[in-house]
Design a protein around this motif. Structure first.
Motif, short mmCIF file in Angstrom:
data_model
loop_
_atom_site.label_atom_id
_atom_site.label_comp_id
_atom_site.label_asym_id
_atom_site.label_seq_id
_atom_site.Cartn_x
_atom_site.Cartn_y
_atom_site.Cartn_z
N PHE A 48 -8.42 42.68 16.24
CA PHE A 48 -8.10 41.62 15.28
C PHE A 48 -9.18 40.53 15.37
O PHE A 48 -9.63 40.17 16.46
CB PHE A 48 -6.74 41.00 15.59
N GLY A 49 -9.51 39.97 14.21
CA GLY A 49 -10.44 38.83 14.20
C GLY A 49 -11.87 39.24 14.48
O GLY A 49 -12.31 40.35 14.14
N GLU A 50 -12.61 38.35 15.13
CA GLU A 50 -14.05 38.53 15.33
C GLU A 50 -14.39 38.76 16.80
O GLU A 50 -13.55 38.62 17.67
CB GLU A 50 -14.77 37.29 14.80
N ARG A 51 -15.67 39.11 17.01
CA ARG A 51 -16.22 39.36 18.35
C ARG A 51 -15.46 40.47 19.08
O ARG A 51 -15.28 40.43 20.29
CB ARG A 51 -16.21 38.08 19.19
N ASN A 52 -15.02 41.49 18.33
CA ASN A 52 -14.27 42.59 18.93
C ASN A 52 -15.10 43.38 19.94
O ASN A 52 -14.56 43.90 20.92
CB ASN A 52 -13.76 43.54 17.85
N THR A 53 -16.42 43.49 19.69
CA THR A 53 -17.27 44.27 20.59
C THR A 53 -17.50 43.56 21.92
O THR A 53 -18.14 44.12 22.82
CB THR A 53 -18.62 44.59 19.94
N TYR A 54 -16.98 42.35 22.05
CA TYR A 54 -16.96 41.65 23.34
C TYR A 54 -15.54 41.63 23.92
O TYR A 54 -15.28 40.91 24.88
CB TYR A 54 -17.48 40.22 23.19
N GLY A 55 -14.64 42.40 23.32
CA GLY A 55 -13.29 42.51 23.86
C GLY A 55 -12.30 41.51 23.31
O GLY A 55 -11.14 41.49 23.75
N PHE A 56 -12.68 40.71 22.33
CA PHE A 56 -11.74 39.75 21.76
C PHE A 56 -10.89 40.41 20.67
O PHE A 56 -11.36 41.28 19.95
CB PHE A 56 -12.48 38.54 21.17
N GLY A 57 -9.62 39.98 20.60
CA GLY A 57 -8.72 40.52 19.58
C GLY A 57 -8.14 41.87 19.92
O GLY A 57 -7.72 42.62 19.03
N PHE A 58 -8.06 42.20 21.23
CA PHE A 58 -7.46 43.48 21.64
C PHE A 58 -5.94 43.34 21.55
O PHE A 58 -5.35 42.43 22.14
CB PHE A 58 -7.88 43.85 23.06
N ILE A 59 -5.30 44.27 20.85
CA ILE A 59 -3.87 44.16 20.51
C ILE A 59 -3.08 45.29 21.16
O ILE A 59 -3.50 46.46 21.14
CB ILE A 59 -3.67 44.20 18.99
N ASN A 60 -1.91 44.94 21.69
CA ASN A 60 -0.99 45.93 22.25
C ASN A 60 0.36 45.88 21.54
O ASN A 60 0.71 44.83 20.95
CB ASN A 60 -0.75 45.68 23.74
N ILE A 61 1.11 46.96 21.60
CA ILE A 61 2.50 46.94 21.17
C ILE A 61 3.32 46.32 22.27
O ILE A 61 3.19 46.68 23.45
CB ILE A 61 3.00 48.36 20.86
#
Length: 248
Positions: A232-245
């Motif tokens: 979700f959102g930005e900078r995902n390739t740095y691990g930001f916006g990782f989502i779990n159930i």
């Protein structure tokens, strides 16, 4: 798709909270001599994300720690799994681990579910939308401002949905028009992190959230499952916006 890596610690180690760039570099190094070898220099979205090293806390020799890499690309996940299968030990910054187990799995949403951000979601609001979202003058920067609690929640949700649709359309080469995705959302807390990019430290402002859904449509599930895979959102390739159930 998600790739779960179980690491065994080779020694006592201090848990690093701001290791985003090190884990990102670890993934890019695995992609050398693969069809994704030029991904790092690609100007558009990279379509992958990753978790924290968990459980969080200082590490003793022999402890097991988990790490998850996610992507909507099955080929991407398969190649990473194959490259990791060739290794016994890995070194990520100061970390030293032995690979104990690899497993691939897929997230599938139910109509009634809750999602939670395991890492901060970063949303930047461009200058062109300052007036639309009534951004306070004292927060306005030259080009963009990071969303934070002082800014209308509407801005966060609108920009988050726009980001998801843009990435979805680019990945699948479609032109799906935006429609409302999020039903209920709960702000948990803000988060300021130091992100190292090309040797320079940057302060990035993110936030942690819980999202609740009571009756997801097929179309909503498709977009959300894609978002869970790429972040979700930005900078995902740095691990930001990782989502779990959220399971409880």
């Amino acid at each position: 798709m998600r790739l779960l890596i179980k690491f065994e610690s080779d020694m006592d180690q201090i848990y690093q909270n701001n290791y985003f760039h090190k884990f990102s570099g670890f993934i890019y190094n695995l992609l050398k001599k693969t069809p994704f070898k030029e991904l790092h220099d690609q100007k558009s979205y990279k379509f992958f994300c990753f978790s924290n090293l968990f459980p969080i806390g200082d590490i003793k020799k022999g402890d097991i720690r988990n790490f998850i890499i996610s992507s909507p690309s099955k080929i991407f996940i398969k190649i990473l799994s194959e490259k990791l299968n060739e290794l016994d030990e890995v070194h990520i910054g100061d970390y030293s681990f032995t690979i104990k187990e690899l497993s691939i799995f897929q997230i599938k949403l139910k109509k009634n579910c809750k999602l939670i951000s395991a890492t901060p979601i970063i949303i930047r609001i461009p200058k062109a939308r300052y007036n639309e979202y009534e951004i306070p003058k004292e927060l306005r920067k030259r080009n963009y401002v990071y969303w934070r609690p002082e800014i209308d929640f509407r801005a966060f949700v609108k920009q988050l949905e726009a980001n998801l649709f843009k990435k979805y359309n680019l990945f699948y080469k479609t032109k799906i028009k935006e429609f409302p995705i999020f039903e209920r959302f709960r702000f948990i807390k803000p988060s300021a992190n130091i992100l190292t990019i090309r040797g320079t430290d940057h302060v990035v402002i993110g936030s942690l959230w819980e999202f609740s859904f009571s009756h997801l449509t097929k179309e909503q599930k498709e977009i959300l499952e894609f978002g869970i895979d790429c972040g979700f959102g930005e900078r995902n390739t740095y691990g930001f916006g990782f989502i779990n159930i959220k399971t409880n």
